[in-house]
Design a protein around this motif. Structure first.
Motif, PDB file in Angstrom:
ATOM      1  N   UNK A 446      25.772  27.826  48.408  1.00 38.99           N
ATOM      2  CA  UNK A 446      26.269  29.204  48.395  1.00 38.99           C
ATOM      3  C   UNK A 446      27.602  29.335  47.655  1.00 38.99           C
ATOM      4  N   UNK A 447      28.152  28.215  47.221  1.00 32.86           N
ATOM      5  CA  UNK A 447      29.427  28.254  46.513  1.00 32.86           C
ATOM      6  C   UNK A 447      30.632  28.377  47.415  1.00 32.86           C
ATOM      7  N   UNK A 448      30.441  28.197  48.721  1.00 35.67           N
ATOM      8  CA  UNK A 448      31.569  28.253  49.657  1.00 35.67           C
ATOM      9  C   UNK A 448      32.509  27.082  49.408  1.00 35.67           C
ATOM     10  N   UNK A 449      31.935  25.908  49.168  1.00 45.31           N
ATOM     11  CA  UNK A 449      32.732  24.748  48.778  1.00 45.31           C
ATOM     12  C   UNK A 449      32.109  24.164  47.525  1.00 45.31           C
ATOM     13  N   UNK A 450      32.942  23.564  46.699  1.00 45.92           N
ATOM     14  CA  UNK A 450      32.470  22.931  45.465  1.00 45.92           C
ATOM     15  C   UNK A 450      32.244  21.458  45.727  1.00 45.92           C
ATOM     16  N   UNK A 451      31.171  20.918  45.179  1.00 43.30           N
ATOM     17  CA  UNK A 451      30.862  19.504  45.371  1.00 43.30           C
ATOM     18  C   UNK A 451      30.546  18.860  44.033  1.00 43.30           C
ATOM     19  N   UNK A 452      30.992  17.636  43.885  1.00 38.57           N
ATOM     20  CA  UNK A 452      30.696  16.851  42.686  1.00 38.57           C
ATOM     21  C   UNK A 452      29.938  15.595  43.125  1.00 38.57           C
ATOM     22  N   UNK A 453      28.631  15.625  43.083  1.00 35.08           N
ATOM     23  CA  UNK A 453      27.849  14.491  43.585  1.00 35.08           C
ATOM     24  C   UNK A 453      27.890  13.301  42.627  1.00 35.08           C
ATOM     25  N   UNK A 454      27.598  12.146  43.185  1.00 37.01           N
ATOM     26  CA  UNK A 454      27.420  10.948  42.364  1.00 37.01           C
ATOM     27  C   UNK A 454      28.683  10.307  41.848  1.00 37.01           C
ATOM     28  N   UNK A 455      29.862  10.710  42.374  1.00 34.30           N
ATOM     29  CA  UNK A 455      31.121  10.132  41.896  1.00 34.30           C
ATOM     30  C   UNK A 455      31.637   9.143  42.915  1.00 34.30           C
TER      31      UNK A 455
END
Length: 455
Positions: A446-455
């Motif tokens: 929903x864009x409430x928090x930003x996530x950067x997967x795979x790092x």
């Protein structure tokens, strides 16, 4: 000044055992089976966002990305969520120095100062005095979540969680019969992992893991984390995981180095003085810790091929502190260091603490001194059950150094009542963890928090 817990330790064994049995009247062992969330239980994502307010904002998407990877990863980063959940449950009042994050993945191999390969707890950021069962429940819940992620049935997951508790109970009862020095010098040899593995393939992999752990010395870290540039050794640039500290941070680290040095015993100050400061870098570590300020410092001893790499990590208020009486340490770094020294059978000789810029608290330790961990992902039910039991045994050894082991052993008793109750709790909390993990996934979508997967 002595505490009530200190005075209890000075009672006779009979008095101490009586205290443990009396605690059953306050909190019967069967009560631990219940998982009753608070009526006003906070939204887990809101708890995580509150934790992130004073962290480095550019790193928070990495934290959320790592936690979103699986329910087990979520649980590892959600110490604050589980602490709040445990705080509303009845507790025994039998206090130990809690690890604070006795998650299944926070046990592993490391080298003692005498170079023996030991198996022990390896994360102490949340350590704080509190009811012994909080660590036991966190361990059991993580075992249940891991079992389900590995595709095990609910019955197998329950059996593995119960094995962790049984390992704890039986070890604590054994420790209750030992003298103080015998308990203090108790260790878990890393080789004890080998007999636990049933399949030949996984046994070969574990033997390989033990061999790799022995090789992970300072020289191994030197080759992995540094390079020679223009004839001088420097920490590599691997953004965003590892980046040069920059002039201001490097200057601050140099300035506060002497403050850290002052928290070491005299002979270790003498040893540290034989090294010179070479380079510093910012490093991302862990899951729940992402966003905290963390650096590594490269020091050189006799020459450039005689390295010492230290990690400097920001220490914050433990997630347990808002739910428990005040602890003995004002400085968060001091709390972490003192807790590790108390819980770990052979703690790092370079553990120390200090305050940095803006009064932020930090603690220092040696980076990657012969470390390794079991590959929990993919463990079959038999291997996971045996490994969970070893983790429970190891946790009891840690608690036995700080808490009243005789009272705890008397509370636990010879029957498996407590074991079965906590296993029930673990399965129920595993369900809750899956739901909380899904809530984080929904917040990311929903864009409430930003996530950067795979790092």
């Amino acid at each position: 000044m002595s505490t009530p817990e200190d005075r209890a330790h000075r009672g006779t064994p009979e008095d101490r055992a009586r205290r443990g049995r009396h605690a059953r009247k306050k909190v019967p062992r069967s009560v631990h089976a219940l998982w009753v969330p608070s009526a006003d239980r906070p939204d887990p994502v809101a708890v995580l966002e509150r934790q992130g307010r004073d962290r480095l904002p550019e790193l928070l998407p990495i934290r959320y990305g790592r936690m979103a990877a699986s329910p087990l990863a979520f649980l590892r980063g959600a110490t604050a969520v589980m602490a709040a959940d445990l705080a509303v449950q009845p507790h025994t009042g039998l206090t130990v120095q809690l690890c604070g994050d006795a998650h299944l993945l926070n046990f592993g191999l490391y080298a003692s100062p005498q170079r023996a390969l030991l198996f022990d707890l390896n994360d102490f950021d949340e350590t704080f005095p509190g009811p012994f069962e909080w660590d036991v429940k966190r361990l059991a819940a993580s075992v249940a979540v891991a079992a389900r992620e590995n595709g095990h049935s609910s019955a197998k997951a329950r059996a593995a969680a119960q094995a962790a508790v049984t390992g704890y109970r039986t070890a604590m009862r054994r420790l209750a019969g030992l003298g103080e020095l015998a308990v203090w010098y108790e260790q878990v040899d890393g080789e004890r992992l080998l007999p636990l593995v049933h399949s030949a393939r996984r046994r070969r992999r574990l033997e390989s893991s033990l061999t790799r752990a022995r090789r992970r010395t300072s020289l191994h870290a030197l080759g992995k984390l540094t390079e020679v540039v223009d004839g001088r050794r420097r920490i590599i640039h691997d953004p965003p995981l590892l980046e040069p500290a920059g002039a201001p941070d490097t200057a601050s680290l140099r300035k506060t180095f002497s403050d850290y040095r002052s928290t070491l015993p005299e002979e270790r100050r003498h040893l540290l003085d034989r090294y010179r400061f070479v380079d510093a870098a910012r490093k991302i570590v862990g899951i729940g810790s992402v966003g905290l300020r963390c650096f590594i410092v490269l020091l050189a001893g006799r020459d450039a091929d005689d390295p010492l790499i230290l990690q400097i990590k920001e220490a914050r208020t433990s997630v347990l502190e808002e739910h428990l009486p005040s602890g003995p340490y004002v400085h968060p770094g001091h709390r972490v260091v003192a807790g590790q020294r108390l819980l770990q059978s052979a703690p790092d000789i370079f553990l120390g603490w200090m305050s940095g810029p803006q009064g932020r608290a930090f603690y220092w330790r040696r980076l990657r001194d012969t470390k390794g961990s079991a590959e929990v992902a993919g463990m079959d039910p038999g291997d996971l059950l045996a490994y969970a039991r070893l983790c429970g045994t190891t946790l009891a050894r840690a608690h036995g150094r700080s808490g009243d082991r005789i009272a705890i052993a008397a509370y636990l008793g010879a029957a498996d009542t407590f074991d079965r109750a906590v296993a029930d709790f673990a399965l129920a909390y595993a369900d809750r963890t899956v739901a909380d993990h899904a809530a984080l996934g929904a917040a990311i979508a929903a864009g409430v928090v930003a996530a950067e997967p795979g790092v």
